[in-house]
Design a protein around this motif. Structure first.
Motif: not given
Lengths: 404, 249
Positions: A373-391
């Motif tokens: 149920n986590l396979f939806h756009k908002e969740f994935i997008e949020k995590n990808l953005v977070l991951e790119e800005t993590t450092p």
């Protein structure tokens, strides 16, 4: 003028050219000093993190042109210098023997006329190749407007030739480089493309565009690149974030060079060349610029979520390439290994797949990494953005801890 | 627990012969070490007299393919502690899967072999770029390196083709091994068997080094300064012998 000072002036004037690669040539050398390495070799890295593989210099920074963005334009009052052919050879050979460099990158401001300048380059490189039997890598700039005969002579001496298109559209060029003419650059590219072979420009040709000096969108830039790759079989298009060196009311005022944008363009450029993407997949009239928050491939995947998740044990090579976090190498490894055993998430990690990006878009043997149920756009997008800005987030947190 | 520790003569050939001997005779080693190994209390050290067969290299190439063989060699050059045992299991599996053995990435020995071989090759590639020669008074080019893995032979091969018209010497400072090139071939020699004729630098050396430092400083664009990126591509472990950055250490 001392050699030391000349080198300083003429390297300083050459440093804005982004091209540094020394790869792609398989020219054979029998005697003399030096050879080429197909993969290219980086010999050092400068303070800006760019690789130094070639002695990147101008023959002269005198120039009869007045391109608005260029440090060496006629109307600038800067120190001017010119190397003699012997001086260029001396520095190149001495650097090469000590393994400082992979070869020479020789460009030039236009002195007297395009033909005169080109003859100067040819004279220098002929000396290096014929008198000193130098076998290392040479990248030379072809001077737009020079005759075809000179273009032929120069191409037979070097590994790579390049002519810069400078700006993505001819309107931009007219505005900022009134003395330059797009058709002159096109002529060079067409000639090199038609004549290229093992002896003539063996490492192929490349070009460069300045990003952010004019108002073109990423779409216009990428369409230009796609076109150049297709029409002239270029090896590389380099993108160079505009750095304000001159003041001119035709030029934008920027606080810092658009490095993130440059980075996105390079990512997209890779997608065109190695991942089977087309510009029309990535950008359109409605979205003419890249998303600054996520990379172009992840952005594409988020807009085409209906094609995911893909099963890594079955999907085709081209489908593998479309998955964020899987590159050309890991896709090939997956292909060769999955014939032998069924891949698990753990195996993918060992193959160099960036699982923290790929996990949202794949299934392994029918299993999804997280709850479905986590396979939806908002969740994935949020995590990808977070991951790119993590450092940057991490350091922020660390600072706070210290303060407490 | 298997404490049988088998010793080999510290050469690649000797290791291969030992491994193949063990496999052929169905012996499962607890460990394999070179003859300088200092055993601990539990080790049961075994030194076999095995005739060295040079043909073994060809046999492995024929059986497992040249690519697998090269990977085996790179692992041998590494400083990985258990490299011998990894290679034993790799060759054992190679007998079964032949030239396809490296595709079996789910096997631990394959995973390790690929990882280590890659690291060795990577380091050798870095040193092809980062090695810096100085010209001595007698025009011989001299360089010092301090690699993690034993990559001297790999880069010697490279410089033999590149600087073929020069006399050069590369010294692996940590291992005390030198590579000497006489315009025909290179030779690896132990430090104690060799003395440099001169350590004085050529007259031009200072001038050329200054030219290079000037170039290095000039070519960086200050508006794009990016220290993280520079360190990422050129970690500090290489800086000691690189004249353009040694002053920044």
């Amino acid at each position: 003028m001392e050699l030391q000072e000349k080198l300083k002036i003429l390297a300083d004037s050459a440093k804005y050219d982004a091209s540094c690669s020394s790869s792609g040539s398989n020219r054979k050398t029998k005697d003399g000093l030096g050879n080429v390495a197909l993969s290219g070799i980086c010999h050092s890295f400068s303070s800006d993190g760019r690789c130094i593989s070639l002695l990147k210099i101008l023959m002269t920074n005198c120039c009869i042109f007045d391109c608005k963005y260029c440090l060496n334009r006629k109307s600038n009052t800067i120190k001017r210098a010119i190397f003699t052919p012997e001086e260029v050879c001396e520095i190149t050979l001495n650097f090469y023997r000590r393994n400082y460099i992979e070869g020479l990158f020789l460009s030039s401001g236009i002195i007297k006329s395009p033909d005169y300048t080109m003859e100067l380059l040819i004279k220098t490189i002929t000396l290096l190749r014929k008198k000193y039997h130098f076998g290392g890598y040479i990248h030379a700039k072809a001077i737009p407007g020079a005759s075809e005969k000179l273009l032929r002579d120069l191409g037979l001496l070097v590994d790579r030739l390049s002519a810069n298109v400078e700006l993505p559209t001819s309107n931009g060029l007219k505005l900022l480089a009134p003395n330059k003419n797009e058709s002159n650059v096109t002529k060079i590219m067409r000639y090199v493309k038609t004549n290229q072979n093992r002896k003539y420009v063996p490492a192929g040709q490349s070009t460069q565009m300045i990003i952010g000096a004019t108002k073109e969108s990423d779409l216009e830039i990428m369409e230009k690149s796609e076109n150049l790759y297709k029409s002239f079989l270029l090896k590389r298009v380099f993108y160079s974030a505009y750095i304000p060196v001159n003041k001119d009311n035709l030029l934008p005022t920027l606080e810092s060079p658009p490095l993130k944008r440059e980075n996105r363009l390079y990512q997209a450029d890779w997608l065109l060349r190695f991942y089977n993407f087309k510009v029309s997949d990535l950008l359109d009239e409605k979205n003419p610029n890249f998303n600054i928050l996520v990379d172009p491939k992840a952005d594409w995947a988020l807009r085409h979520l209906n094609e995911f998740p893909k099963e890594v044990n079955r999907c085709s090579y081209y489908d593998l390439l479309k998955i964020p976090g899987i590159g050309v190498k890991s896709a090939k490894r997956i292909l060769s290994s999955r014939k032998i055993f069924t891949l698990s998430f753990e195996d993918l990690k060992k193959m160099g797949v960036v699982l923290k990006r790929a996990k949202y878009f794949i299934t392994c043997n029918g299993k999804y990494f997280m709850s479905a149920n986590l396979f939806h756009k908002e969740f994935i997008e949020k995590n990808l953005v977070l991951e790119e800005t993590t450092p940057s987030i991490k350091t922020h947190e660390q600072l706070r801890l210290f303060n407490e | 627990m298997n404490n049988d520790c088998y010793l080999y003569e510290d050469t690649f050939l000797s290791l291969l012969n030992l491994i193949v001997y063990l496999i052929k005779n169905n012996i499962k080693p607890g460990n394999i070490k070179n003859c300088q190994y200092i055993p601990n209390l539990l080790d049961h050290v075994i030194s076999l007299k095995i005739e060295e067969d040079g043909n073994i290299i060809n046999q492995i190439i024929q059986y497992m393919g040249p690519y697998t063989f090269r990977s085996i060699y790179y692992v041998f050059l590494s400083t990985e502690e258990n490299k011998e045992l990894i290679l034993y299991y790799l060759i054992l599996n190679g007998m079964k899967y032949k030239e396809k053995v490296l595709y079996h990435r789910n096997l631990k020995c394959v995973e390790k072999t690929i990882k280590i071989a890659k690291a060795v090759l990577h380091e050798a590639h870095k040193y092809k770029g980062f090695t810096r020669f100085k010209e001595l008074e007698n025009h011989i080019l001299y360089a010092e390196i301090e690699p993690t893995n034993d990559i001297l032979i790999l880069i010697s091969h490279h410089f033999q083709k590149r600087l073929r018209t020069e006399y050069w010497i590369i010294k692996d400072v940590k291992r005390g091994i030198l590579s000497l090139y006489d315009k025909k071939k290179y030779y690896l020699i132990l430090e104690e068997n060799f003395t440099l004729e001169t350590t004085l630098l050529s007259q031009k050396e200072n001038e050329i080094e200054n030219l290079w430092k000037t170039f290095y400083k000039t070519i960086g664009i200050k508006e794009r300064k990016n220290e993280r990126c520079r360190r990422n591509f050129m970690p500090k472990k290489y800086w000691k012998y690189m004249l353009e950055v040694e002053s920044e250490l």
